[in-house]
Design a protein around this motif. Structure first.
Motif, short mmCIF file in Angstrom:
data_model
loop_
_atom_site.label_atom_id
_atom_site.label_comp_id
_atom_site.label_asym_id
_atom_site.label_seq_id
_atom_site.Cartn_x
_atom_site.Cartn_y
_atom_site.Cartn_z
N PRO A 5 0.84 -1.21 0.00
CA PRO A 5 0.00 0.00 0.00
C PRO A 5 0.87 1.25 0.00
O PRO A 5 2.02 1.23 0.43
CB PRO A 5 -0.79 -0.12 1.30
CG PRO A 5 0.00 -1.04 2.16
CD PRO A 5 0.75 -1.96 1.24
N ALA A 6 0.30 2.33 -0.49
CA ALA A 6 1.01 3.62 -0.47
C ALA A 6 1.23 4.02 0.99
O ALA A 6 0.42 3.70 1.86
CB ALA A 6 0.17 4.67 -1.20
N PRO A 7 2.32 4.73 1.28
CA PRO A 7 2.55 5.18 2.65
C PRO A 7 1.34 5.95 3.18
O PRO A 7 0.77 6.79 2.49
CB PRO A 7 3.78 6.09 2.52
CG PRO A 7 4.47 5.59 1.29
CD PRO A 7 3.36 5.13 0.36
N GLY A 8 0.95 5.64 4.39
CA GLY A 8 -0.20 6.30 5.01
C GLY A 8 -1.54 5.77 4.56
O GLY A 8 -2.57 6.29 4.95
N ASN A 9 -1.54 4.74 3.72
CA ASN A 9 -2.78 4.19 3.19
C ASN A 9 -3.15 2.87 3.86
O ASN A 9 -3.92 2.10 3.32
CB ASN A 9 -2.67 4.01 1.68
CG ASN A 9 -4.02 3.99 0.99
OD1 ASN A 9 -4.95 4.65 1.43
ND2 ASN A 9 -4.13 3.22 -0.06
N GLU A 10 -2.56 2.61 5.02
CA GLU A 10 -2.80 1.35 5.73
C GLU A 10 -3.02 1.65 7.21
O GLU A 10 -2.37 2.53 7.77
CB GLU A 10 -1.58 0.44 5.54
CG GLU A 10 -1.75 -0.94 6.10
CD GLU A 10 -0.56 -1.83 5.77
OE1 GLU A 10 -0.80 -2.94 5.29
OE2 GLU A 10 0.59 -1.41 5.99
N LEU A 81 -4.99 -3.31 7.28
CA LEU A 81 -6.10 -3.08 6.37
C LEU A 81 -5.77 -1.87 5.50
O LEU A 81 -5.42 -0.81 6.03
CB LEU A 81 -7.39 -2.82 7.15
CG LEU A 81 -8.65 -2.64 6.31
CD1 LEU A 81 -9.04 -3.95 5.62
CD2 LEU A 81 -9.79 -2.16 7.18
N VAL A 82 -5.86 -2.04 4.21
CA VAL A 82 -5.58 -0.95 3.28
C VAL A 82 -6.83 -0.08 3.16
O VAL A 82 -7.93 -0.58 2.94
CB VAL A 82 -5.16 -1.50 1.89
CG1 VAL A 82 -4.94 -0.36 0.90
CG2 VAL A 82 -3.90 -2.34 2.02
N ILE A 83 -6.64 1.21 3.32
CA ILE A 83 -7.73 2.17 3.22
C ILE A 83 -8.18 2.27 1.75
O ILE A 83 -7.36 2.23 0.84
CB ILE A 83 -7.29 3.55 3.75
CG1 ILE A 83 -6.94 3.43 5.24
CG2 ILE A 83 -8.38 4.60 3.53
CD1 ILE A 83 -6.28 4.66 5.81
N ASP A 84 -9.47 2.39 1.54
CA ASP A 84 -10.08 2.51 0.21
C ASP A 84 -9.87 1.27 -0.66
O ASP A 84 -9.86 1.36 -1.88
CB ASP A 84 -9.56 3.75 -0.54
CG ASP A 84 -10.03 5.04 0.12
OD1 ASP A 84 -11.11 5.04 0.73
OD2 ASP A 84 -9.29 6.04 0.03
N GLN A 85 -9.71 0.11 -0.03
CA GLN A 85 -9.64 -1.15 -0.76
C GLN A 85 -10.85 -1.98 -0.36
O GLN A 85 -11.08 -2.22 0.82
CB GLN A 85 -8.36 -1.91 -0.42
CG GLN A 85 -8.30 -3.29 -1.06
CD GLN A 85 -7.01 -3.99 -0.70
OE1 GLN A 85 -5.94 -3.53 -1.09
NE2 GLN A 85 -7.11 -5.08 0.02
#
Length: 103
Positions: A5-10, A81-85
């Protein structure tokens, strides 16, 4: 890696499982031989959602001494958990002990 995941997206979810089933000898199985939480009849609780794993681990240590949680201190799990997934993109079904399935 491409799947990271992109940094800050988890985020990291701290869970606790309370096992409800006793074995015939009165024991409760908390962990399987491979170290995974034993899945039987359990209640899962979300303790919190954290921006990094270290914060979730710190809260796990704090929660381990609280009433209820201290009775099953090895039954915590931290899940990334990945945000927006989207999750559960194929839906789900229930399988009953007799083998029937219902969607």
């Amino acid at each position: 890696m491409a799947n990271d995941p992109a940094p800050g997206n988890e985020v990291f979810i701290l869970w606790h499982a309370r096992h409800l089933i006793l074995e015939e000898d009165g024991r409760t199985i908390h962990r399987d031989p491979d170290g995974e939480i034993h899945v039987d009849e359990e209640e899962w609780r979300i303790i919190g959602v954290y921006a990094d794993r270290a914060a979730a681990e710190a809260q796990r240590e704090t929660s381990m001494v609280l009433p209820g949680f201290r009775d099953e201190p090895v039954c915590f799990d931290i899940s990334p958990l990945v945000i927006d997934q989207d999750e559960w993109v194929d839906g789900y079904f229930t399988e009953y002990p007799d083998g029937r399935q219902q969607d």
